[in-house]
Write a protein that holds these residues in place. Structure first.
Motif, PDB file in Angstrom:
ATOM      1  N   ASP A   9       7.554   7.071  -6.868  1.00 31.27           N
ATOM      2  CA  ASP A   9       7.706   8.371  -6.233  1.00 31.27           C
ATOM      3  C   ASP A   9       8.212   8.131  -4.811  1.00 31.27           C
ATOM      4  OD1 ASP A   9       7.537  11.093  -5.723  1.00 31.27           O
ATOM      5  OD2 ASP A   9       5.374  11.081  -5.410  1.00 31.27           O
ATOM      6  N   VAL A  10       8.679   9.180  -4.148  1.00 32.04           N
ATOM      7  CA  VAL A  10       9.209   9.038  -2.789  1.00 32.04           C
ATOM      8  C   VAL A  10       8.191   9.497  -1.749  1.00 32.04           C
ATOM      9  CG1 VAL A  10      10.998   9.788  -1.179  1.00 32.04           C
ATOM     10  CG2 VAL A  10      11.609   9.206  -3.529  1.00 32.04           C
ATOM     11  N   ASP A  11       7.808  10.767  -1.828  1.00 33.79           N
ATOM     12  CA  ASP A  11       6.941  11.344  -0.800  1.00 33.79           C
ATOM     13  C   ASP A  11       5.534  10.758  -0.876  1.00 33.79           C
ATOM     14  OD1 ASP A  11       9.110  12.909  -0.196  1.00 33.79           O
ATOM     15  OD2 ASP A  11       8.411  14.623  -1.360  1.00 33.79           O
ATOM     16  N   GLY A  12       5.039  10.302   0.262  1.00 26.47           N
ATOM     17  CA  GLY A  12       3.709   9.723   0.308  1.00 26.47           C
ATOM     18  C   GLY A  12       3.643   8.304  -0.206  1.00 26.47           C
ATOM     19  N   VAL A  13       4.740   7.814  -0.775  1.00 21.12           N
ATOM     20  CA  VAL A  13       4.805   6.442  -1.288  1.00 21.12           C
ATOM     21  C   VAL A  13       5.778   5.613  -0.452  1.00 21.12           C
ATOM     22  CG1 VAL A  13       5.382   4.993  -3.279  1.00 21.12           C
ATOM     23  CG2 VAL A  13       4.206   7.176  -3.617  1.00 21.12           C
ATOM     24  N   LEU A  14       7.007   6.090  -0.357  1.00 23.61           N
ATOM     25  CA  LEU A  14       8.021   5.397   0.428  1.00 23.61           C
ATOM     26  C   LEU A  14       8.091   5.919   1.857  1.00 23.61           C
ATOM     27  CD1 LEU A  14      10.923   5.184  -2.186  1.00 23.61           C
ATOM     28  CD2 LEU A  14       9.149   3.488  -1.684  1.00 23.61           C
ATOM     29  N   VAL A  15       7.901   7.244   2.021  1.00 24.28           N
ATOM     30  CA  VAL A  15       7.939   7.854   3.354  1.00 24.28           C
ATOM     31  C   VAL A  15       6.745   8.787   3.511  1.00 24.28           C
ATOM     32  CG1 VAL A  15      10.443   7.696   3.610  1.00 24.28           C
ATOM     33  CG2 VAL A  15       9.436   9.746   2.590  1.00 24.28           C
ATOM     34  N   ASP A  16       6.315   8.963   4.749  1.00 28.11           N
ATOM     35  CA  ASP A  16       5.193   9.836   5.096  1.00 28.11           C
ATOM     36  C   ASP A  16       5.734  11.236   5.368  1.00 28.11           C
ATOM     37  OD1 ASP A  16       3.086  11.205   6.301  1.00 28.11           O
ATOM     38  OD2 ASP A  16       2.391   9.471   7.429  1.00 28.11           O
ATOM     39  N   VAL A  17       5.233  12.232   4.627  1.00 22.81           N
ATOM     40  CA  VAL A  17       5.765  13.590   4.755  1.00 22.81           C
ATOM     41  C   VAL A  17       4.767  14.554   5.391  1.00 22.81           C
ATOM     42  CG1 VAL A  17       7.375  13.297   2.849  1.00 22.81           C
ATOM     43  CG2 VAL A  17       5.070  14.179   2.386  1.00 22.81           C
TER      44      VAL A  17
END
Length: 288
Positions: A9-17
């Motif tokens: 996943d991207v949000d919360g995994v790769l980048v902080d949203v």
């Protein structure tokens, strides 16, 4: 944990949203309806399920704000529990409001509820004026910098190198394709189009397992690990295992999104997570 392919996943995994998407939820409702919810309450909607799409979460939270103006007295925790009991998502939220308020008051709420306007304001706040023009193709009312620029990276370059050297790596996200590309470029993860699913590729959204199963098929992988920051991410892996029993699917939860600490671990485990890690940077050591 054995794996042939890793899907992220991207949000919360790769980048902080926390200061981008989640801030946009809160501020969009405030701008459109004059009141809003606390940012910390967003996780309660995520836990209810069916809110992989943050525009729809914004709609459901706006419904709560409008319903409160018509006398709806339940807490956000009770509201989101009722949504979960109805199956999750914005349709369930609307059903909860109608059931609680009755037809006449619910109709007044619907008359003021404006998902299209909420989405447009959300995109202006999140993207900022320049990207709004480029991606949405319109002229913004707000000349803002854009919350998208306030997304610190979580994944270290060494982590991504370790994963891509050892495994097939894919991406499965609720972001629109253009916004997913921006985040992937920011963290330095190059994923070909056939190895990613975004909102634009897949209407059902998580926890529907179809996209994850399709990625497993494209990778010809017998053992797939899916890493996410919500209960619906874990449920996606659980559902994929049921839909595609010839392969192994494992859901791994990270504690860098809205779920944190011991309570976050407990919620992930109750949803069927095979493992819970502090961040995606712990993943290479977990996998064999």
């Amino acid at each position: 944990m054995n794996a042939d392919a890793v899907v992220l996943d991207v949000d919360g995994v790769l980048v902080d949203v926390a200061d981008s998407y989640r801030r946009a939820i809160v501020e969009s409702i405030e701008r459109v309806h004059g009141r809003t919810i606390p940012k910390e309450a967003i996780q309660q909607f995520k836990d209810a399920g069916g809110f992989n799409n943050d525009w729809e979460l914004t709609d459901a939270a706006a419904l709560y704000v409008l319903a409160a103006g018509e006398g709806y007295g339940d807490s956000i925790a009770d509201y989101t529990d009722a949504i979960a009991a109805e199956g999750g998502g914005v349709d369930a939220a609307e059903a909860v409001v109608v059931d609680a308020l009755g037809a006449n008051a619910a109709e007044r709420v619907r008359e003021r509820w404006d998902p299209e306007r909420l989405r447009d304001v959300f995109q202006q706040l999140y993207l900022g004026a320049e990207l709004y023009r480029a991606i949405e193709g319109g002229e913004p009312e707000l000349e803002t910098e854009g919350f998208i620029h306030d997304e610190p990276t979580i994944a270290d370059g060494s982590t991504l190198d370790a994963l891509t050297e050892r495994f097939d790596v894919g991406v499965l996200t609720g972001r629109p394709a253009a916004e997913a590309s921006i985040a992937l470029e920011r963290v330095g993860l190059d994923v070909p189009a056939e190895a990613r699913f975004t909102m634009d590729d897949w209407a059902a959204g998580k926890p529907d397992p179809a996209a994850l199963v399709t990625l497993a098929e494209r990778f010809d992988a017998g053992r797939v690990v899916f890493v996410g920051d919500t209960l619906d991410d874990v449920r996606t892996a659980v559902n994929a295992a049921e839909a595609d029993p010839d392969r192994q699917y494992r859901g791994v939860g990270v504690l860098t999104g809205g779920l944190t600490g011991a309570s976050g671990r407990e919620k992930y485990e109750a949803a069927g997570a095979a493992a819970v890690v502090d961040s995606v940077n712990d993943l290479p050591d977990l996998l064999e």
